[in-house]
Design an enzyme around this catalytic site. Structure first.
Site, PDB file in Angstrom:
ATOM      1  N   ASP A   1       0.810  -1.214   0.000  1.00  0.00           N
ATOM      2  CA  ASP A   1       0.000   0.000   0.000  1.00  0.00           C
ATOM      3  C   ASP A   1       0.843   1.265   0.000  1.00  0.00           C
ATOM      4  OD1 ASP A   1      -2.176   1.642   0.030  1.00  0.00           O
ATOM      5  OD2 ASP A   1      -2.486   1.495   2.190  1.00  0.00           O
TER       6      ASP A   1
ATOM      7  N   ASP B   1      -1.658   6.284  -6.782  1.00  0.00           N
ATOM      8  CA  ASP B   1      -2.008   5.284  -5.778  1.00  0.00           C
ATOM      9  C   ASP B   1      -2.156   3.898  -6.385  1.00  0.00           C
ATOM     10  OD1 ASP B   1      -2.891   4.191  -3.322  1.00  0.00           O
ATOM     11  OD2 ASP B   1      -4.973   4.491  -3.900  1.00  0.00           O
TER      12      ASP B   1
END
Ligand SMILES: *[C@@H]1O[C@H](CO)[C@@H](O)[C@H](O)[C@H]1NC(C)=O
Ligand SMILES: *[C@@H]1O[C@H](CO)[C@@H](O)[C@H](O)[C@H]1NC(C)=O
Ligand SMILES: *[C@@H]1O[C@H](CO)[C@@H](O)[C@H](O)[C@H]1NC(C)=O
Length: 407
Positions: free
Chosen positions: A99, A279
């Site tokens: 992440d 992201d």
């Protein structure tokens, strides 16, 4: 802390020169990332899942006492990007979500944490709330092994006693900016927790605080085609040179891997220079509502109720122009093929098999919010991505898949 660590490094170096040939490998190391699309419960609404994550990103400023709220929602783990991480000695292997949007590393959601001789319980309570998931537990210090032989001594990790929203994954490898760990230790809210990248660097394992990420477009629901490189970039994964741009100063994008960019469709500007983020955990590309309206009218797409995506006809597809992302002094073009969802995966997102869906969506707020776009996974499948923490900058490069017609 730091002088002591340096002293240890010097002693270690001196010992290794004098004694057995211990080699310090500080060339970049690339580890595989697997992508898993979990469709065991039928089609997934990826758009809805992304939106939950985006809302959490935007709300990041409103952290509550006793644990950060915001950052990554990992609803049902329907799409996950996983890396195998060994913890302890002997090591237990955990499957962690890679992440870029959060920075705490933790385990214990599924496979329970196995204590070994290297485990040290710090007794510090830790908690993170991720939009639609959460964990809370205790911070431990332990040895982490990434791939074969990349070892991090004394990494602080969270060990979950409870977690919600994580199914069939063990936790998170948080590689976002270290400041995102602020406000996660309950008793020391302003203390940050060094990330794995920070420790690899401070322990001399890598010589630059740089992370490189590569993906490839895919038409499979489960595939291992990603690469996470610590300590530099992997020159085999991109073509040409990397163009860098500074982390944006615009809040809240500035707290993530945020940048300024403008976008044009063909030669028409649809979004002036504004701030947003890059992201790995967001599937599609999101742009400010005003820019999206222009994109929709230029492409002729109509909102599809089943998938939430814009639907276009094959003649509209043939007329599509490049969607150009102007970042720093470079332009990164998403070709028409790169703007559509892979048709062979249509059924997984609830679409009909021969339909053509655009994967550019509306972020839900007009330009100027401080969080006006997300260049998600479908963008990163086409461009190599670098985060250079020491120089607060992000880089992109073309790859051999930039112009691929996989979709
Ligand atoms: C997929 O998600 C469901 C819940 O939606 C869960 O029960 C199942 O274990 C998951 N499977 C995988 C392989 O992640
Ligand atoms: C850390 O969080 C506190 C609030 O708990 C805030 O006052 C401080 O500015 C934050 N520091 C960083 C580096 O984000
Ligand atoms: C990004 O855009 C903002 C708003 O226009 C501007 O203030 C800033 O200087 C730009 N550059 C960076 C690196 O933030």
């Amino acid at each position: 802390m730091f002088p002591a660590a340096s002293l240890l490094t010097i002693i270690f170096l001196a010992l290794s020169i004098a004694g057995s040939p211990v080699e310090i490998d500080n060339s970049p190391i690339t580890l595989p990332i697997a992508r898993r699309l979990n469709v065991s419960d039928g089609p997934i609404n990826l758009l809805q899942q992304d939106k939950a994550r985006l809302t959490a990103f935007k709300d990041n400023s409103f952290s509550t006492q006793g644990g950060r709220t915001g950052s990554t929602p990992v609803t049902n783990a329907a799409v996950t990007y996983l890396i195998e991480v060994g913890i302890g000695s002997p090591a237990t292997t955990y499957n962690l979500i890679v992440d870029t949007g959060s920075s705490n590393t933790w385990v214990g959601a599924n496979t329970k944490y196995v204590k070994t001789k290297t485990s040290v319980d710090t007794g510090e309570p830790v908690a993170v709330t991720y939009g639609s998931g959460s964990f809370s537990g205790t911070e431990y210090i332990d040895t982490i092994t990434l791939g074969s032989g990349l070892t991090i001594a004394a990494q602080s990790i969270g060990v979950a006693s409870t977690s919600t929203g994580f199914t069939d994954v063990d936790g998170i490898l948080g590689i976002g900016p270290v400041d995102l760990t602020n406000d996660t230790l309950i008793n020391e809210p302003t203390k940050t927790i060094p990330t794995v990248t920070d420790n690899l660097y401070s322990q001399g394992t890598i010589s630059q605080k740089v992370v490189g990420i590569s993906f490839e477009p895919t038409t499979s629901k489960t595939v291992t085609n990603g690469g996470l490189t610590f300590g530099g970039t992997d020159a085999t994964k991109y073509t040409g040179s990397i163009g860098y741009t500074p982390i944006t100063t615009t809040y809240p994008s500035s707290t993530y891997w945020g940048i300024n960019q403008s976008i044009s469709y063909g030669s028409t500007t649809i979004m002036s220079s504004t701030a947003g983020i890059v992201d790995t955990g967001t599937t599609f590309v999101y742009i400010a509502s005003d820019a999206y309206a222009k994109y929709q009218s230029a492409t002729g797409g109509t909102p599809d109720t089943a998938t939430g995506l814009l639907l276009i006809s094959s003649s509209q597809y043939k007329a599509l122009k490049n969607l150009n992302f102007h970042i720093g002094s470079e332009t990164y073009a998403l070709t028409p093929n790169a703007q559509i969802w892979p048709r062979s995966l249509n059924s997984y997102v609830g679409g009909s098999s021969n339909a053509i869906y655009l994967m550019v969506s509306d972020i839900g707020t007009p330009s100027g919010s401080g969080f006006d776009f997300v260049n998600g996974y479908t963008f990163l499948e086409r461009f190599y991505f670098v985060f250079d923490a020491a120089n607060s900058r992000v880089g992109f490069a073309e790859t051999s898949y930039t112009g691929a017609t996989t979709n």
